[in-house]
Design a protein around this motif. Structure first.
Motif, PDB file in Angstrom:
ATOM      1  N   VAL A  16     -33.371 -24.492  -9.726  1.00 21.40           N
ATOM      2  CA  VAL A  16     -32.229 -25.413  -9.816  1.00 21.40           C
ATOM      3  C   VAL A  16     -32.780 -26.796 -10.141  1.00 21.40           C
ATOM      4  CG1 VAL A  16     -30.167 -26.305  -8.690  1.00 21.40           C
ATOM      5  CG2 VAL A  16     -31.018 -24.029  -8.087  1.00 21.40           C
ATOM      6  N   PRO A  17     -32.986 -27.107 -11.436  1.00 21.62           N
ATOM      7  CA  PRO A  17     -33.508 -28.422 -11.795  1.00 21.62           C
ATOM      8  C   PRO A  17     -32.460 -29.513 -11.638  1.00 21.62           C
ATOM      9  CG  PRO A  17     -33.036 -27.159 -13.772  1.00 21.62           C
ATOM     10  CD  PRO A  17     -32.796 -26.238 -12.611  1.00 21.62           C
ATOM     11  N   GLY A  18     -32.931 -30.704 -11.345  1.00 27.29           N
ATOM     12  CA  GLY A  18     -32.057 -31.854 -11.166  1.00 27.29           C
ATOM     13  C   GLY A  18     -32.607 -32.744 -10.068  1.00 27.29           C
ATOM     14  N   VAL A  19     -32.046 -33.943  -9.955  1.00 27.25           N
ATOM     15  CA  VAL A  19     -32.422 -34.838  -8.854  1.00 27.25           C
ATOM     16  C   VAL A  19     -31.584 -34.436  -7.655  1.00 27.25           C
ATOM     17  CG1 VAL A  19     -32.618 -37.220  -8.083  1.00 27.25           C
ATOM     18  CG2 VAL A  19     -32.960 -36.670 -10.497  1.00 27.25           C
ATOM     19  N   LEU A  20     -32.163 -33.615  -6.801  1.00 35.37           N
ATOM     20  CA  LEU A  20     -31.440 -33.036  -5.676  1.00 35.37           C
ATOM     21  C   LEU A  20     -31.723 -33.803  -4.393  1.00 35.37           C
ATOM     22  CD1 LEU A  20     -32.188 -29.258  -6.386  1.00 35.37           C
ATOM     23  CD2 LEU A  20     -30.241 -30.607  -7.184  1.00 35.37           C
ATOM     24  N   SER A  21     -30.689 -33.983  -3.592  1.00 36.19           N
ATOM     25  CA  SER A  21     -30.858 -34.618  -2.291  1.00 36.19           C
ATOM     26  C   SER A  21     -31.391 -33.597  -1.289  1.00 36.19           C
ATOM     27  CB  SER A  21     -29.523 -35.165  -1.796  1.00 36.19           C
ATOM     28  OG  SER A  21     -28.638 -34.095  -1.483  1.00 36.19           O
ATOM     29  N   GLU A  22     -31.883 -34.106  -0.178  1.00 37.80           N
ATOM     30  CA  GLU A  22     -32.360 -33.214   0.880  1.00 37.80           C
ATOM     31  C   GLU A  22     -31.245 -32.289   1.349  1.00 37.80           C
ATOM     32  OE1 GLU A  22     -33.861 -33.760   5.440  1.00 37.80           O
ATOM     33  OE2 GLU A  22     -34.846 -35.012   3.906  1.00 37.80           O
ATOM     34  N   GLU A  23     -30.044 -32.815   1.460  1.00 34.52           N
ATOM     35  CA  GLU A  23     -28.913 -31.999   1.899  1.00 34.52           C
ATOM     36  C   GLU A  23     -28.600 -30.890   0.892  1.00 34.52           C
ATOM     37  OE1 GLU A  23     -24.244 -32.531   3.341  1.00 34.52           O
ATOM     38  OE2 GLU A  23     -25.354 -34.240   2.538  1.00 34.52           O
ATOM     39  N   GLN A  24     -28.635 -31.217  -0.390  1.00 32.43           N
ATOM     40  CA  GLN A  24     -28.365 -30.204  -1.412  1.00 32.43           C
ATOM     41  C   GLN A  24     -29.437 -29.116  -1.409  1.00 32.43           C
ATOM     42  OE1 GLN A  24     -28.164 -33.019  -4.644  1.00 32.43           O
ATOM     43  NE2 GLN A  24     -25.942 -32.838  -4.830  1.00 32.43           N
ATOM     44  N   ILE A  25     -30.692 -29.516  -1.283  1.00 29.90           N
ATOM     45  CA  ILE A  25     -31.784 -28.544  -1.234  1.00 29.90           C
ATOM     46  C   ILE A  25     -31.641 -27.651  -0.016  1.00 29.90           C
ATOM     47  CG2 ILE A  25     -34.280 -28.298  -0.937  1.00 29.90           C
ATOM     48  CD1 ILE A  25     -34.594 -30.844  -2.633  1.00 29.90           C
ATOM     49  N   SER A  26     -31.284 -28.246   1.109  1.00 30.60           N
ATOM     50  CA  SER A  26     -31.093 -27.464   2.329  1.00 30.60           C
ATOM     51  C   SER A  26     -29.987 -26.426   2.160  1.00 30.60           C
ATOM     52  CB  SER A  26     -30.757 -28.402   3.498  1.00 30.60           C
ATOM     53  OG  SER A  26     -30.523 -27.670   4.679  1.00 30.60           O
ATOM     54  N   THR A  27     -28.880 -26.832   1.541  1.00 29.93           N
ATOM     55  CA  THR A  27     -27.768 -25.909   1.317  1.00 29.93           C
ATOM     56  C   THR A  27     -28.194 -24.760   0.401  1.00 29.93           C
ATOM     57  OG1 THR A  27     -26.114 -27.634   1.607  1.00 29.93           O
ATOM     58  CG2 THR A  27     -25.448 -25.692   0.360  1.00 29.93           C
TER      59      THR A  27
END
Length: 261
Positions: A183-194
């Motif tokens: 999942v490429p992109g500038v991901l937040s910690e919350e998004q990565i956790s989800t």
């Protein structure tokens, strides 16, 4: 059928994704970049960057390079190292399963394939076809890093909807047989956790864009792998541009330059 050595390298690459910790992959684009990265202590696997290979051969990114040229460069990189190599094959150049079959034929044991936000049934079917082709070639542990472009093509969509779309697509790809989802992109910690919770531990891979959580935090979140795509070539080209500027201004080769070629 592919030789036992290729199948064994695929199994090793899959193990590197599955074991606790973070697989750190610095992307390469030709033989000398592959050798430099492979010879660096601690490197356990290589991955190509399609954008970088295309650029080095004079093509714009986006499947403008002929598939034969891409496979040719992958073959050269594979031959330059004993490490397992994963090939970035964009969206598959019109026939993802056949392109993966060709990549396996030159020794690649993993691949990135973009979904380009195709209808989910079609995208998942493509994943299934790729894994079937890999098994037929004698490489059942082929590490398909099934990529969803949900974030890259998000535009002005609601971020919550984009995240839900990435979760749905990633889970479908895993169910279709992909071992990991990119999942490429500038991901937040919350998004990565989800994403990690939805896919399960050691199933998510990310790209190391500025702004991403630290590697230590990615380990805690259960991320399998971090790679750097075309950014590695940009680092090298930035060094070249800075040298050119220095020479123009009366300078020369910087101290500490190593004879790596």
């Amino acid at each position: 059928m592919t030789g036992k050595n290729v199948a064994a390298k695929a199994t090793e690459l899959l193990r590197l994704h599955r074991e606790p910790g973070l697989l750190r992959v610095v992307n390469v684009w030709d033989v000398i970049s592959a050798k430099v990265v492979a010879d660096t202590e601690g490197t356990t696997a290589l991955a190509t960057a399609s954008h970088s290979i295309a650029a080095s051969r004079g093509y714009e990114d986006g499947e403008n390079i002929p598939v034969g040229e891409m496979i040719e460069e992958v073959a050269r990189i594979v031959a330059a190292t004993e490490l397992p190599v994963s090939a970035d094959l964009e969206a598959g150049y019109g026939n993802a399963a056949e392109t993966v079959r060709r990549a396996i034929g030159v020794g690649a044991v993993g691949a990135n394939i973009e979904d380009q936000l195709k209808p989910l049934t079609e995208a998942a079917g493509q994943v299934e076809a790729i894994m079937k082709a890999a098994a037929e070639e004698g490489v059942p542990d082929f590490v398909l890093n099934a990529r969803t472009d949900a974030f890259l093509k998000a535009g002005d969509r609601d971020p919550a909807e984009v995240l839900a779309d990435a979760v749905q697509r990633g889970k479908a790809f895993l169910e279709a047989g992909a071992p990991v989802v990119f999942v490429p992109g500038v991901l937040s910690e919350e998004q990565i956790s989800t994403l990690s919770e939805a896919f399960g531990p050691q199933r998510l891979t990310v790209i190391g864009l500025p702004g991403l959580p630290s590697q230590e935090r990615l380990v805690e979140l259960g991320v399998a792998r971090i790679s750097y795509g075309p950014l590695t070539q940009r680092v090298a080209l930035t060094a070249l541009a800075e040298l050119t500027e220095s020479v123009r201004d009366g300078g020369g080769i910087p101290e500490g330059t190593r004879p790596l070629n």
